[in-house]
Scaffold this motif. Structure first.
Motif, PDB file in Angstrom:
ATOM      1  N   VAL A  26      -5.289-101.694 102.463  1.00 52.82           N
ATOM      2  CA  VAL A  26      -5.693-103.059 102.818  1.00 52.82           C
ATOM      3  C   VAL A  26      -5.530-103.986 101.610  1.00 52.82           C
ATOM      4  O   VAL A  26      -5.012-105.099 101.732  1.00 52.82           O
ATOM      5  CB  VAL A  26      -7.156-103.077 103.316  1.00 52.82           C
ATOM      6  N   ASP A  27      -5.951-103.518 100.450  1.00 53.67           N
ATOM      7  CA  ASP A  27      -5.839-104.333  99.237  1.00 53.67           C
ATOM      8  C   ASP A  27      -4.377-104.674  98.931  1.00 53.67           C
ATOM      9  O   ASP A  27      -4.055-105.811  98.556  1.00 53.67           O
ATOM     10  CB  ASP A  27      -6.457-103.598  98.044  1.00 53.67           C
ATOM     11  N   ALA A  84       0.662 -97.139 106.169  1.00 52.61           N
ATOM     12  CA  ALA A  84      -0.697 -97.661 106.346  1.00 52.61           C
ATOM     13  C   ALA A  84      -1.556 -96.668 107.116  1.00 52.61           C
ATOM     14  O   ALA A  84      -2.718 -96.440 106.774  1.00 52.61           O
ATOM     15  CB  ALA A  84      -0.655 -99.001 107.070  1.00 52.61           C
ATOM     16  N   ALA A  85      -0.991 -96.050 108.157  1.00 52.58           N
ATOM     17  CA  ALA A  85      -1.743 -95.098 108.973  1.00 52.58           C
ATOM     18  C   ALA A  85      -2.094 -93.836 108.197  1.00 52.58           C
ATOM     19  O   ALA A  85      -3.100 -93.184 108.485  1.00 52.58           O
ATOM     20  CB  ALA A  85      -0.943 -94.736 110.220  1.00 52.58           C
ATOM     21  N   ALA A  99       3.026 -97.896 100.529  1.00 54.40           N
ATOM     22  CA  ALA A  99       2.950 -99.211 101.167  1.00 54.40           C
ATOM     23  C   ALA A  99       3.360-100.306 100.192  1.00 54.40           C
ATOM     24  O   ALA A  99       4.102-101.235 100.549  1.00 54.40           O
ATOM     25  CB  ALA A  99       1.531 -99.458 101.684  1.00 54.40           C
ATOM     26  N   ALA A 100       2.905-100.196  98.949  1.00 53.12           N
ATOM     27  CA  ALA A 100       3.271-101.190  97.930  1.00 53.12           C
ATOM     28  C   ALA A 100       4.774-101.167  97.671  1.00 53.12           C
ATOM     29  O   ALA A 100       5.414-102.225  97.540  1.00 53.12           O
ATOM     30  CB  ALA A 100       2.514-100.922  96.638  1.00 53.12           C
ATOM     31  N   ALA A 101       5.364 -99.960  97.616  1.00 52.02           N
ATOM     32  CA  ALA A 101       6.799 -99.852  97.390  1.00 52.02           C
ATOM     33  C   ALA A 101       7.574-100.485  98.542  1.00 52.02           C
ATOM     34  O   ALA A 101       8.571-101.183  98.329  1.00 52.02           O
ATOM     35  CB  ALA A 101       7.198 -98.386  97.227  1.00 52.02           C
ATOM     36  N   ALA A 128      -4.311-100.307 108.776  1.00 54.59           N
ATOM     37  CA  ALA A 128      -5.062 -99.887 107.585  1.00 54.59           C
ATOM     38  C   ALA A 128      -6.548-100.198 107.737  1.00 54.59           C
ATOM     39  O   ALA A 128      -7.404 -99.407 107.332  1.00 54.59           O
ATOM     40  CB  ALA A 128      -4.493-100.565 106.343  1.00 54.59           C
ATOM     41  N   ARG A 129      -6.865-101.341 108.302  1.00 55.01           N
ATOM     42  CA  ARG A 129      -8.270-101.698 108.509  1.00 55.01           C
ATOM     43  C   ARG A 129      -8.927-100.767 109.521  1.00 55.01           C
ATOM     44  O   ARG A 129     -10.073-100.344 109.344  1.00 55.01           O
ATOM     45  CB  ARG A 129      -8.368-103.151 108.977  1.00 55.01           C
TER      46      ARG A 129
END
Length: 426
Positions: A276-277, A235-236, A243-245, A267-268
């Motif tokens: 974020v999504d 995320a950073a 991230a999805a994996a 992420a934000r």
């Protein structure tokens, strides 16, 4: 902070075109009106191959009473997009621009600082003057300008420079982006007896999704010196695919680092909307499964990535659908192969256990029809039949017995577990 600089004293030009840095050279020259300043002294791009790379610029008007028109030009229009490329900043107000590097197959020819890529931010009290200004020389009509160089950095280029032995590039990237230093310390010790920096962290930080999947979930619990999981690191770094994996592999999206931040918080803060999504998609999947919102769930699952996450108790969307008795959602999640019908939470509860707990005979029957194991036991040894008997669900107990469940070896006492309110045998 980059600002327009004073012009030379003789002859006095109508426009100042100067570099963003290097203020000393103009210190003793007569001042001209500065209309705009840029918070950043360079356009800093976190480069990743075959991906759109973004950087934000913040403009601030220095004029106390009139709007300042601006226009942004680049020496490499085939590589870069600017949004918006022109506009106006209200008196003493600020505006943000986004620079997008189109996907590039290879690393920049020169980095960290690019030799050929430049940006020019023109400003004037008259928008017409901007269009009459030259893009590479002094402008006319009371226009001031700020030149910005491009700095290419990020985890991918840091790794590339380190592997190539380019110490100068490594030093420059770390000087500009010191937060990347842990990527060069894979064996660094971490406090409080936590695990060392894992290879999974490094793979997540550089967006190596193939390596993330190859390493698998074994290192998922590792933390770095700041208490971050591999999902925090992805995320950073803005690595949405990594991230999805990680989410799909069961990473705890609700885990907090030493500062109490979740991966979504990170992420934000960084402004990585794609990450974020991904993380919000997982939360939306869990919410849709809990509510039985089949239409929303079908839309979310069509995106595939980042939908098989778990909460802090190890519960998946399939668990939530089962305990709520949403048969259509169960059929969608398990029937499509999106989720394993025998997935377990941290205490070993499978969707069939939670369907029993929820008291839904229809959900229990559907899961059995889809191949759920009737004798499945939790970590404390509770089977679906033992739970049904303990909770007084006679119809469900009868259904389970009809499918071959045997309670002969059942302990006499079962109690509710602390994490998911399911039944476990003491």
């Amino acid at each position: 902070m980059a600002t327009a600089k004073p012009a030379s004293p003789s002859p006095p030009p109508s426009t100042a075109v100067v570099p963003a840095a290097n203020t000393a050279a103009a210190a003793d020259k007569p001042a001209v009106e500065q209309l705009l300043e840029v918070a950043e002294d360079e356009v800093v791009i976190d480069f990743k191959p075959n991906a759109k790379c973004r950087a934000d610029l913040r403009l601030r008007s220095l004029h106390p009473s009139l709007p300042v028109a601006f226009k942004v030009q680049t020496s490499s229009p085939l590589k870069f997009l600017v949004s918006p490329p022109r506009g106006a900043v209200q008196p003493l107000s600020s505006a943000s621009l986004r620079v997008v590097l189109r996907p590039q197959q290879h690393a920049p020819a020169s980095f960290p600082r690019s030799r050929g890529d430049r940006f020019l931010v023109l400003s004037s009290l008259s928008a017409a003057h901007l269009d009459s200004s030259a893009s590479s020389s002094a402008a006319t009509g009371g226009t001031t300008a700020i030149r910005l160089r491009v700095f290419f950095g990020g985890p991918y280029l840091l790794r590339l420079a380190a592997e190539a032995g380019d110490a100068a590039a490594v030093r420059l990237i770390l000087r500009r982006q010191p937060h990347l230093l842990p990527l060069l310390e894979p064996e660094a010790a971490v406090p409080d007896g936590a695990e060392q920096w894992a290879p999974l962290h490094a793979a997540a930080a550089r967006g190596d999704t193939g390596e993330v999947r190859r390493l698998g979930p074994d290192s998922m619990g590792a933390r770095d010196r700041e208490g971050r999981t591999a999902l925090h690191v992805a995320a950073a770094a803005g690595e949405a695919e990594a991230a999805a994996a990680l989410v799909d592999m069961g990473a705890d999206a609700a885990a907090t680092d030493a500062r109490g931040r979740t991966p979504l918080d990170v992420a934000r803060e960084k402004g990585y909307q794609e990450v974020v999504d991904v993380l919000e998609r997982w939360e939306l999947v869990m919410t849709a499964a809990r509510r039985g919102d089949l239409q929303s769930l079908e839309s979310l699952l069509s995106k595939r990535a980042g939908v098989r996450g778990r909460d802090q108790y190890g519960l998946t969307a399939l668990h939530l659908a089962a305990i709520k008795g949403h048969c259509d959602v169960i059929a969608l999640l398990a029937g499509s192969g999106c989720m394993d019908i025998e997935c377990e939470d941290v205490e070993g509860h499978r969707p069939l256990h939670l369907a029993v707990e929820g008291g839904s005979a229809e959900a229990v029957e559907l899961l059995l029809d889809m191949g759920a194991k009737v004798h499945a036991a939790t970590r404390r040894g509770a089977t679906p039949l033992q739970m049904a008997v303990t909770m007084g669900y006679e119809a469900i107990a009868l259904l389970l017995r009809g499918r071959g469940a045997d309670e002969a070896a059942a302990p006499a006492l079962c109690i509710a577990s602390s994490s998911s309110s399911s039944i476990s045998c003491a």
